[in-house]
Design a protein around this motif. Structure first.
Motif, PDB file in Angstrom:
ATOM      1  N   MET A   1       0.855  -1.186   0.000  1.00 52.54           N
ATOM      2  CA  MET A   1       0.000   0.000   0.000  1.00 52.54           C
ATOM      3  C   MET A   1       0.890   1.235   0.000  1.00 52.54           C
ATOM      4  O   MET A   1       0.833   2.059   0.902  1.00 52.54           O
ATOM      5  CB  MET A   1      -0.948  -0.005   1.201  1.00 52.54           C
TER       6      MET A   1
ATOM      7  N   SER B   1     -16.126   0.617  -5.716  1.00 58.31           N
ATOM      8  CA  SER B   1     -15.024   1.249  -6.433  1.00 58.31           C
ATOM      9  C   SER B   1     -15.385   1.487  -7.901  1.00 58.31           C
ATOM     10  O   SER B   1     -16.045   0.662  -8.538  1.00 58.31           O
ATOM     11  CB  SER B   1     -13.770   0.378  -6.349  1.00 58.31           C
TER      12      SER B   1
ATOM     13  N   HIS C   1      -6.819  -1.583  -2.073  1.00 53.34           N
ATOM     14  CA  HIS C   1      -7.168  -0.206  -2.413  1.00 53.34           C
ATOM     15  C   HIS C   1      -8.420   0.203  -1.646  1.00 53.34           C
ATOM     16  O   HIS C   1      -9.387  -0.544  -1.570  1.00 53.34           O
ATOM     17  CB  HIS C   1      -7.424  -0.061  -3.914  1.00 53.34           C
TER      18      HIS C   1
ATOM     19  N   GLU D   1      -7.782   5.407  -9.423  1.00 54.94           N
ATOM     20  CA  GLU D   1      -6.450   5.833  -9.013  1.00 54.94           C
ATOM     21  C   GLU D   1      -5.367   4.895  -9.547  1.00 54.94           C
ATOM     22  O   GLU D   1      -5.648   3.777  -9.983  1.00 54.94           O
ATOM     23  CB  GLU D   1      -6.378   5.911  -7.483  1.00 54.94           C
TER      24      GLU D   1
ATOM     25  N   LEU E   1      -5.563  -7.543  -6.923  1.00 55.69           N
ATOM     26  CA  LEU E   1      -6.212  -6.319  -6.463  1.00 55.69           C
ATOM     27  C   LEU E   1      -7.393  -6.671  -5.575  1.00 55.69           C
ATOM     28  O   LEU E   1      -8.283  -7.434  -5.971  1.00 55.69           O
ATOM     29  CB  LEU E   1      -6.696  -5.486  -7.651  1.00 55.69           C
TER      30      LEU E   1
ATOM     31  N   GLY F   1      -9.719   3.796  -1.811  1.00 55.59           N
ATOM     32  CA  GLY F   1      -9.880   5.203  -2.155  1.00 55.59           C
ATOM     33  C   GLY F   1     -11.338   5.608  -2.275  1.00 55.59           C
ATOM     34  O   GLY F   1     -12.256   4.864  -1.923  1.00 55.59           O
TER      35      GLY F   1
ATOM     36  N   ARG G   1      -6.978   4.829   4.728  1.00 52.33           N
ATOM     37  CA  ARG G   1      -5.821   3.974   4.460  1.00 52.33           C
ATOM     38  C   ARG G   1      -5.078   3.571   5.730  1.00 52.33           C
ATOM     39  O   ARG G   1      -4.696   2.408   5.891  1.00 52.33           O
ATOM     40  CB  ARG G   1      -4.854   4.672   3.493  1.00 52.33           C
TER      41      ARG G   1
ATOM     42  N   ASP H   1     -10.317  -4.574  -3.645  1.00 55.65           N
ATOM     43  CA  ASP H   1     -10.860  -3.222  -3.684  1.00 55.65           C
ATOM     44  C   ASP H   1     -12.262  -3.200  -3.086  1.00 55.65           C
ATOM     45  O   ASP H   1     -12.897  -4.247  -2.898  1.00 55.65           O
ATOM     46  CB  ASP H   1     -10.905  -2.731  -5.136  1.00 55.65           C
TER      47      ASP H   1
ATOM     48  N   ARG I   1      -2.871   2.975  -8.371  1.00 50.99           N
ATOM     49  CA  ARG I   1      -2.558   1.623  -7.914  1.00 50.99           C
ATOM     50  C   ARG I   1      -3.560   0.587  -8.414  1.00 50.99           C
ATOM     51  O   ARG I   1      -3.238  -0.599  -8.476  1.00 50.99           O
ATOM     52  CB  ARG I   1      -2.468   1.595  -6.387  1.00 50.99           C
ATOM     53  N   GLN I   2      -4.771   1.028  -8.758  1.00 52.16           N
ATOM     54  CA  GLN I   2      -5.753   0.088  -9.285  1.00 52.16           C
ATOM     55  C   GLN I   2      -5.353  -0.436 -10.659  1.00 52.16           C
ATOM     56  O   GLN I   2      -5.840  -1.475 -11.098  1.00 52.16           O
ATOM     57  CB  GLN I   2      -7.129   0.764  -9.357  1.00 52.16           C
TER      58      GLN I   2
END
Length: 329
Positions: A174, A249, A222, A230, A243, A224, A182, A245, A232-233
């Motif tokens: 991360m 998302s 993730h 974003e 991933l 966010g 986060r 999430d 990192r996705q």
């Protein structure tokens, strides 16, 4: 084809670290990884740096931009403006209009995310930009001008964003600035014995090191904001990470349901404390499960990695941007 990028070299980054901001990493370097043409950069925050020493030299930056355009004859100018409330050090709007008129080329603006202030700035301050692109889904924005094209994927340097088959020594990665939920997610995972790689708020990794972290991590978690897509996705799956999430998302519009793992968030939702604890436990269980089950994790991650590189290449991104803007026909 030849492009000139007007970008921010450091933005919030420390110039002494040598680490560039996300702008050039994702703009110039992604274009460089294609075979579409050549490019040069003009750093618009150089205007701010110059002004610290001699305000009379600010105009010299704009003159340099004009001279560079006349000398190299670009097919388009790609402009990623600095967004600040007070006097952002962007090129003068008259300068951009002159370049567009003198060379008969489009000025294209690209935004990582936008809001009312950005739209207002682009509509009033930079009316000569014929097309404005953003990575943010446009349905999240009110009163979107017609020339905005939204919901793009992030173009990344394909020389680094790959899965070279390295040994994955980190359970969860991360990296990046820690904001919103986060820190809570990081603490939750660590308190349950999960190895989480993070960076300090003020720590900026060189490009090679950043991608090496992703290439040696099993999972990217993730958490966010749901209205944003974003980096990192895209960067995590591109490097072979699984991933994980949130269920709301915006990435669900980009990947197939079976290509990543979802969890129910417990922040910014009206739920009982008991349900919050249940959701936290569920995330921990999912992360631990996929850490321990290599074959299952790798199968999902490899599928998403292949899907990314087949559908979201830098070449496809720039072909779309330049075609919509009339540069490519």
């Amino acid at each position: 084809m030849h492009l000139i990028f007007i970008n921010e070299k450091w933005c919030g980054c420390d110039p002494d670290s040598g680490r560039l901001s996300e702008g050039p990493m994702n703009m110039e370097y992604s274009f460089d990884s294609t075979d579409l043409g050549t490019w040069l950069s003009v750093w618009c925050d150089a205007k701010e740096l110059v002004s610290r020493y001699d305000k009379r030299k600010i105009q010299d930056v704009d003159r340099t931009l004009v001279q560079l355009c006349i000398q190299t004859k670009p097919d388009a100018v790609i402009f990623t403006p600095l967004r600040r409330k007070v006097d952002p050090p962007n090129p003068d709007r008259v300068i951009l209009a002159y370049i567009a008129w003198r060379l008969n080329i489009p000025v294209i603006s690209i935004h990582f995310d936008i809001g009312p202030a950005s739209i207002d700035m682009m509509e009033k301050y930079f009316p000569m930009c014929i097309r404005c692109f953003t990575f943010q889904p446009l349905h999240t924005i009110q009163h979107v001008p017609k020339r905005f094209v939204g919901d793009l994927w992030l173009p990344i340097d394909e020389n680094f964003a790959i899965n070279p088959g390295k040994k994955r020594t980190h359970d969860v990665a991360m990296p990046g600035r820690i904001h919103g939920p986060r820190q809570e997610v990081i603490d939750l995972l660590r308190n349950n014995g999960i190895n989480v790689f993070t960076t300090r708020y003020d720590e900026f990794l060189p490009v090679e090191e950043y991608y090496n972290i992703l290439q040696t991590s099993k999972i990217v978690v993730h958490c966010g904001r749901p209205e944003f897509v974003e980096g990192r996705q895209f960067e995590g799956p591109a490097c072979g990470c699984l991933l994980i999430d949130t269920e709301d998302s915006a990435i669900q519009k980009k990947y197939k349901e079976e290509d990543y793992i979802r969890f129910n968030k417990w922040w910014n939702v009206d739920i009982e404390e008991e349900e919050k604890e249940r959701r936290k436990e569920n995330l921990v269980e999912k992360v631990k499960y996929y850490i321990e089950h290599d074959e299952e994790r790798e199968a999902i991650a490899d599928r998403c990695c292949s899907y990314f590189h087949n559908n979201y290449s830098a070449t496809k991104f720039w072909t779309r941007v330049l075609s919509v803007s009339g540069v490519l026909t």
